[in-house]
Design an enzyme around this catalytic site. Structure first.
Site, PDB file in Angstrom:
ATOM      1  N   GLY A 155      31.002  42.015  23.690  1.00 49.07           N
ATOM      2  CA  GLY A 155      30.434  42.740  24.822  1.00 49.07           C
ATOM      3  C   GLY A 155      29.005  43.181  24.583  1.00 49.07           C
ATOM      4  N   ARG A 218      33.038  35.954  24.601  1.00 47.96           N
ATOM      5  CA  ARG A 218      34.189  36.330  23.780  1.00 47.96           C
ATOM      6  C   ARG A 218      34.959  35.070  23.403  1.00 47.96           C
ATOM      7  NH1 ARG A 218      34.854  41.811  23.833  1.00 47.96           N
ATOM      8  NH2 ARG A 218      33.963  42.964  25.589  1.00 47.96           N
ATOM      9  N   ASP A 244      34.214  44.209  15.520  1.00 51.73           N
ATOM     10  CA  ASP A 244      35.137  43.870  14.437  1.00 51.73           C
ATOM     11  C   ASP A 244      35.671  42.444  14.564  1.00 51.73           C
ATOM     12  OD1 ASP A 244      36.586  44.490  16.699  1.00 51.73           O
ATOM     13  OD2 ASP A 244      38.113  45.654  15.653  1.00 51.73           O
ATOM     14  N   GLY A 245      35.942  41.990  15.789  1.00 52.21           N
ATOM     15  CA  GLY A 245      36.391  40.617  15.961  1.00 52.21           C
ATOM     16  C   GLY A 245      35.329  39.616  15.556  1.00 52.21           C
ATOM     17  N   THR A 246      34.090  39.904  15.912  1.00 52.17           N
ATOM     18  CA  THR A 246      32.972  39.027  15.534  1.00 52.17           C
ATOM     19  C   THR A 246      32.775  39.022  14.031  1.00 52.17           C
ATOM     20  OG1 THR A 246      31.871  39.461  17.646  1.00 52.17           O
ATOM     21  CG2 THR A 246      30.507  38.617  15.854  1.00 52.17           C
ATOM     22  N   ASP A 274      31.603  51.577  21.098  1.00 53.67           N
ATOM     23  CA  ASP A 274      32.653  52.587  20.947  1.00 53.67           C
ATOM     24  C   ASP A 274      32.561  53.346  19.632  1.00 53.67           C
ATOM     25  OD1 ASP A 274      33.594  51.748  23.366  1.00 53.67           O
ATOM     26  OD2 ASP A 274      35.318  50.651  22.576  1.00 53.67           O
ATOM     27  N   MET A 317      33.410  54.594  28.050  1.00 51.00           N
ATOM     28  CA  MET A 317      33.916  53.587  27.140  1.00 51.00           C
ATOM     29  C   MET A 317      34.738  54.251  26.045  1.00 51.00           C
ATOM     30  SD  MET A 317      30.884  52.880  28.492  1.00 51.00           S
ATOM     31  CE  MET A 317      29.720  53.432  27.275  1.00 51.00           C
ATOM     32  N   TYR A 430      29.691  49.875  32.731  1.00 48.95           N
ATOM     33  CA  TYR A 430      28.823  48.706  32.531  1.00 48.95           C
ATOM     34  C   TYR A 430      27.355  49.039  32.735  1.00 48.95           C
ATOM     35  CZ  TYR A 430      33.100  46.091  32.122  1.00 48.95           C
ATOM     36  OH  TYR A 430      34.309  45.638  31.683  1.00 48.95           O
TER      37      TYR A 430
END
Length: 534
Positions: A155, A218, A244-246, A274, A317, A430
Site C-alpha cells: 500500500g 500487492r 512485513d509481507g514485502t 500502521d 488506519m 486513503y
C-alpha cells in the site's frame, strides 16, 4: 526469545568461523566473541506464489549469532564473505568526497553495535544487539560496476518518494553510482520488464508528491522469476521498500541469491503506515499520518459540537495495530473515545460503549469517537462471516467498522433510547496515505536511505534498516517479519490515552489480574514502539 535463551541456543551449536568484510578488522581480533550460524525455522528460503498471489514460505535458513562476555549477543546480518570467497575490496570513495571533508570520523567502527534494550538493572546481561549502520572503510563494489534497482510494494505511505529520491541521490553523490533503475509496479515489474532509469534530475522534486513514482502492487511475488530477472539485467544492488509481507519477499529473494552464489546485495527499507513493524522505533510515514489524522478529528469535533447530541466518528488506519488512532487521539485532546484492535470492546450493557456515549452526551452535549479500521472485527465477523477472506498480500479483508458502528449507534439511540442524535462519519484513510511526507518524515527517510546504501556498499545483504533506541542498525529480515508490533494496553501510553479521553478501559478485570501476576495475555502484551513510551 530473551537474550539469555539466545545465548544458550547459540552456544549449543558448533561454532563456525566466517570472514569479516575486511581482514584488517577480522573477528579473530575479538577472541571473546563466539560466532555461530543457527538454523532458523522462521526465516524464508526461496518460495513461489500461492494460488491467491501471496507467498508460499518454506522454513530453512541460517541465523548469524555472535555471543560475547556478560551475556552479549549480536544478531548479525549476512555478508558476501559468508558465501563468496576471495572477494576484492576497494577504498570507500566517501573519504575523497568534498561534502564529507568536515566529518571528524568518516567510518564507523566494525565492532559498533546497537543495544535492543537500553533499560537494564545492575545485574542485567548485556543482551541483544544489532550491527550499527554507517559507512565502512572498505567497500565491495567499485562505483562504475554498481547497477542498482529500487522497488516499492504494498500500500501507499507518505515518504515513499522521499526514500526513492534519497537512494538515487545518495548513490550518485556519495558513491558515484550512475546506474539506478526503478522497477515499476511492485514485484511483478521484475519479470514484466518494466523499468525507469533514475537520476538525480529525474527524482529531484518527487519528495513533494504523494504516492510512489514507481507504482506499486500487492502479491505477484515469484522468487525464481525475480532472481532470474536480476541476473539477466546485471543488477547487483536491490533496494526493497515495503511492509512485513514485502520484507518476507525480500528475504526470499536474498535466500535464492545466496543459494546461487551471486554477488547481489538485498536491502530492505520497512514501510508501513500502521507502525506495526517490530524492533525499530517507528516506521516512516507514521508521523505524517498522525499529523494528517488531526485534520479529520478536528473536522469531526467541529461537526459534533455544532449540533445537539452531535457525534463525530472518525475511522483511521490500523489493521492489526492501533498506533495511529492512539497517537492522534492523544495529540488531539478532542477525542472522547478511542477504539483499537488490541482493546476489545462491547456495545451494550453496564460499562459498554453505548452507556459511555449516553453519559458523555449528557455531560457535554457532543462527543468524538476515533476507531481504527481493525477494531471490533470480531463483532462484525459474527454477522458477516468473513474472517478468512484475504487480499493479494495475504492480509485479512476487513469490513468497514466505521460504517457499522455508526449505524449501530443510530439504531440504538434512535430506536431503543428514542434520543435524537446527529452523527457524522468521516473516513480519511486513503487521503492520509496519499499525502507527501512532512518535514520530520523527510529527514527520517533520508537517514533510512543512506543507511541502506552504506550497508549494501560494504557487502552486507539480507538486512533491513531502522532506528533502534534512536541509533540506526542493520536488522536481519527474520526479526522484522517474525511478528507484528502492537499497542500494549496495559502500558503507560495507553493509560495516558485513557486519562485524556476518560473512557472506560473495556478490559476484562481477570486479564488485568493475570498481567499483574506475570501471566500476560497475547493480545495485551505484544511489544509497543519505543517512541514516547516511557
Amino acid at each position: 526469545m530473551d537474550s539469555s535463551s539466545i545465548s544458550s541456543t547459540a552456544a549449543s551449536f558448533v561454532t563456525l568461523k566466517f570472514r569479516c568484510f575486511d581482514p584488517t578488522y577480522a573477528y579473530s581480533a575479538t577472541p571473546n566473541h563466539r560466532r555461530s550460524f543457527v538454523t532458523s525455522s522462521r526465516s524464508l528460503t526461496p518460495c513461489a506464489t500461492n494460488s491467491n498471489g501471496s507467498m508460499a514460505t518454506s522454513e530453512n535458513s541460517e541465523r548469524k549469532i555472535i555471543t560475547g562476555e556478560a551475556g552479549y549477543v549480536l544478531e548479525d546480518v549476512p555478508h558476501f564473505s559468508d558465501y563468496i570467497s576471495d572477494l576484492p575490496t576497494y577504498p570507500n570513495p566517501l573519504q575523497e568526497n568534498p561534502s564529507y571533508s568536515v566529518v571528524k570520523q568518516h567510518f564507523v567502527d566494525v565492532d559498533d553495535s546497537v543495544a535492543q534494550n537500553i533499560v537494564v538493572h545492575q545485574d542485567s546481561p548485556r543482551g541483544r544487539h544489532f550491527r550499527r549502520v554507517g559507512p565502512r572503510e572498505k567497500v565491495y563494489f567499485e562505483s562504475d560496476d554498481v547497477h542498482a534497482c529500487i522497488v516499492t510494494c504494498g500500500g501507499l505511505c507518505p515518504g515513499l518518494n522521499t526514500v526513492i529520491r534519497e537512494i538515487v541521490c545518495g548513490l550518485y553523490h556519495m558513491y558515484g553510482v550512475h546506474q539506478v533503475l526503478g522497477i515499476e509496479g511492485g514485484y511483478r515489474g521484475f519479470y514484466a520488464r518494466n523499468t525507469i532509469p533514475l537520476t538525480p534530475k529525474i527524482v529531484n522534486g518527487i519528495h513533494k508528491r504523494g504516492g510512489t513514482i514507481l507504482g506499486t502492487s500487492r502479491g505477484g511475488h515469484d522468487t525464481s522469476k525475480i532472481v532470474d530477472s536480476i541476473q539477466d539485467r546485471g543488477i547487483n544492488q536491490v533496494y526493497v521498500l515495503g511492509g512485513d509481507g514485502t520484507q518476507k519477499g525480500a528475504s526470499a529473494i536474498f535466500e535464492e541469491i545466496r543459494r546461487r552464489g551471486l554477488k547481489v546485495a538485498v536491502a530492505g527499507i520497512p514501510k508501513t503506515i500502521d507502525n506495526d513493524i517490530p524492533i525499530i522505533d517507528k516506521s516512516f510515514g507514521f508521523d505524517t499520518a498522525v499529523e494528517e489524522a488531526q485534520r479529520a478529528i478536528s473536522a469531526a469535533h467541529v461537526e459534533a459540537e455544532s449540533f445537539e447530541n452531535g457525534i463525530g466518528v472518525v475511522k483511521l488506519m490500523g489493521r492489526y495495530s492501533g498506533f495511529i488512532a492512539m497517537y492522534a487521539t492523544i495529540a488531539s485532546r478532542d477525542v472522547d473515545c478511542c477504539l483499537i484492535p488490541e482493546s476489545p470492546f462491547y456495545l451494550e450493557g453496564p460499562g459498554g460503549l453505548f452507556e459511555y456515549i449516553e453519559k458523555r452526551l449528557k455531560e457535554n452535549g457532543h462527543m468524538v469517537i476515533v476507531i481504527a479500521e481493525g477494531a471490533g472485527q470480531e463483532l462484525l465477523s459474527e454477522i458477516m462471516h468473513t474472517m478468512d477472506q484475504q487480499d493479494a498480500s495475504g492480509n485479512k479483508l476487513l469490513q468497514d467498522v466505521g460504517l457499522w458502528i455508526s449505524q449501530k449507534i443510530r439504531d440504538h439511540f434512535g430506536k431503543k433510547r428514542k434520543m435524537t442524535i446527529n452523527l457524522k462519519y468521516i473516513d480519511p484513510t486513503y487521503m492520509i496515505r496519499a499525502v507527501p511526507s512532512n518535514a520530520s518524515d523527510n529527514v527520517y527517510c533520508t537517514l533510512l536511505a543512506h543507511s541502506a546504501i552504506h550497508g549494501a556498499m560494504a557487502g552486507y545483504t539480507g538486512f533491513t534498516v531502522g532506528p533502534v533506541n534512536g541509533r540506526h542498525a542493520y536488522i536481519p529480515f527474520y526479526r522484522i517479519t517474525e511478528r507484528q508490533n502492537r499497542v500494549v494496553i496495559t502500558d503507560r501510553m495507553w493509560a495516558r490515552l485513557l486519562s485524556s479521553t476518560n473512557q472506560p478501559s473495556f478490559l476484562d478485570p481477570k486479564k488485568v489480574k493475570q498481567s499483574k501476576e506475570g501471566k500476560p495475555d497475547t493480545q495485551l502484551f505484544n511489544h509497543a514502539p519505543k517512541i514516547l513510551n516511557n
